[in-house]
Design an enzyme around this catalytic site. Structure first.
Site, short mmCIF file in Angstrom:
data_model
loop_
_atom_site.label_atom_id
_atom_site.label_comp_id
_atom_site.label_asym_id
_atom_site.label_seq_id
_atom_site.Cartn_x
_atom_site.Cartn_y
_atom_site.Cartn_z
N ASP A 165 -14.57 -3.03 12.88
CA ASP A 165 -14.27 -1.45 12.81
C ASP A 165 -15.38 -0.69 12.03
OD1 ASP A 165 -13.82 1.26 12.52
OD2 ASP A 165 -11.80 0.28 12.81
N HIS A 201 -13.70 0.02 17.05
CA HIS A 201 -13.02 1.02 16.68
C HIS A 201 -13.16 1.45 17.94
CE1 HIS A 201 -10.80 3.87 14.01
NE2 HIS A 201 -11.33 4.89 14.79
N SER A 252 -6.42 6.43 15.46
CA SER A 252 -7.24 6.44 14.27
C SER A 252 -6.73 7.46 13.27
CB SER A 252 -8.97 6.77 15.18
OG SER A 252 -10.15 7.48 14.63
N GLN A 253 -7.63 8.40 13.50
CA GLN A 253 -6.90 10.24 12.96
C GLN A 253 -5.29 10.39 13.01
OE1 GLN A 253 -7.32 14.65 12.35
NE2 GLN A 253 -6.33 14.29 14.19
N TYR A 274 -8.98 12.20 15.64
CA TYR A 274 -9.86 13.34 15.49
C TYR A 274 -11.02 13.77 15.82
CZ TYR A 274 -11.56 15.38 10.90
OH TYR A 274 -12.39 16.32 9.38
#
Length: 319
Positions: free
Chosen positions: A273, A302, A183-184, A92
């Site tokens: 996370d 994360h 992630s994203q 992101y």
């Protein structure tokens, strides 16, 4: 062991709590029809960065709503044709990264594509034009407009369109395309394989954009999800429209797309996370019906998950 979420045995059966809109399937069929009607106007320009064993290109194509989308494209010079390809998506707010981190796959004889998400840290356009707030985030972009105006709808379509472009390259074997990202990028990996079911293998890492209401109820609407809290505080301070908003977010909730995936999945999750809570990731993973396996990192959050990049490369060598 320490825990920030459900016990592991419950994670393995958790199905998510964010609403799924009643017209979810029709929504995405309409979106895909819009994408397929677009003339992509593909343009390849040799990049300033080059290496002896591969050709590097700046690739541009037109996505839905007329946005020009950018991707890096690395094509091996001496590979057999047609050969496999990898499509990569970034985290992101980021971008497609450095050319040099794509070269391992080129050395294996794979083509490699890495997309800049529209309106984030790279070169892809965000054409705008939505009603309501555009402050501090792409999850809420279009939330006070028609569901077709949700920005992540368009980004999800960009991923499927790029995968299709890769598959149509004469040097690429359309039956041997893999997708990766964290992630994203992990969320977009899942969305891409759901919307382009020809994807053969996918390796998402701690995927974002899943089970928004669970994030909210865990009081983890911060960090990458901060915009959810900001949105409610500014635009619905008493949560009178909470059900409406979470239902609309259900259109861009990857757990609702996961059962469309046909490719083989290898996913990684860190159980500590707090950015993308483990339960939200399991909500998506548990809905995948194709062949799958999960690599669990009990003590990791994360962050870099040691060894998973190597596992991914070995997994993709089976394309």
């Amino acid at each position: 062991m320490p825990a920030i979420d459900m016990p592991l045995e419950k994670l393995h059966t958790y199905q998510g709590i964010n609403p799924r809109p009643d017209d979810f399937d029709a929504y995405w069929e309409r979106a895909l029809a819009e994408m397929k009607a677009v003339d992509p106007q593909i343009e390849l320009r040799p990049s300033e960065f080059q290496v002896p064993y591969a050709e590097c290109f700046d690739l541009y194509f037109t996505g839905v709503k007329g946005a020009r989308i950018y991707a890096k494209y690395v094509r091996p010079k001496h590979a057999t044709e047609p050969h496999p390809a990898i499509v990569q998506f970034h985290g992101y707010t980021g971008n497609s990264g450095e050319w040099s981190d794509k070269l391992a796959y080129a050395a294996l004889g794979y083509s490699f594509f890495s997309m800049d998400c529209r309106g984030q840290g790279g070169l892809s356009e965000d054409v705008g034009g939505v009603k309501g707030t555009t402050l501090r985030g792409h999850i809420v972009r279009g939330l006070d407009d028609h569901p077709d105006q949700l920005l992540f709808r368009d980004i999800f379509l960009d991923t499927a369109q790029l995968a299709g472009i890769a598959m149509n390259m004469p040097e690429v074997d359309a039956a041997r395309v893999g997708v990766i990202g964290g992630s994203q990028g992990g969320a977009l990996t899942i969305a891409c394989a759901a919307l382009e079911p020809r994807v053969k293998k996918l390796a998402p890492v701690f995927p974002f954009l899943s089970d928004y209401r669970r994030v909210w109820e865990m009081d983890l609407a911060k960090d990458a999800y901060q915009e959810l809290k900001d949105f409610f505080r500014r635009h619905d301070p008493q949560h009178k429209r909470e059900e409406e908003y979470f239902t609309k977010l259900g259109y861009i909730d990857i757990q609702n797309l996961a059962d469309r995936i046909q490719g083989e999945v290898m996913m990684a999750v860190g159980l500590m996370d707090t950015v993308c809570p483990p339960s939200t990731q399991f909500a998506a993973y548990n809905k995948i019906k194709s062949e799958k396996k999960l690599e669990i990192y009990p003590d990791f959050a994360h962050e870099h998950l040691p060894g998973f990049s190597d596992l991914t490369l070995q997994f993709m060598m089976g394309l």
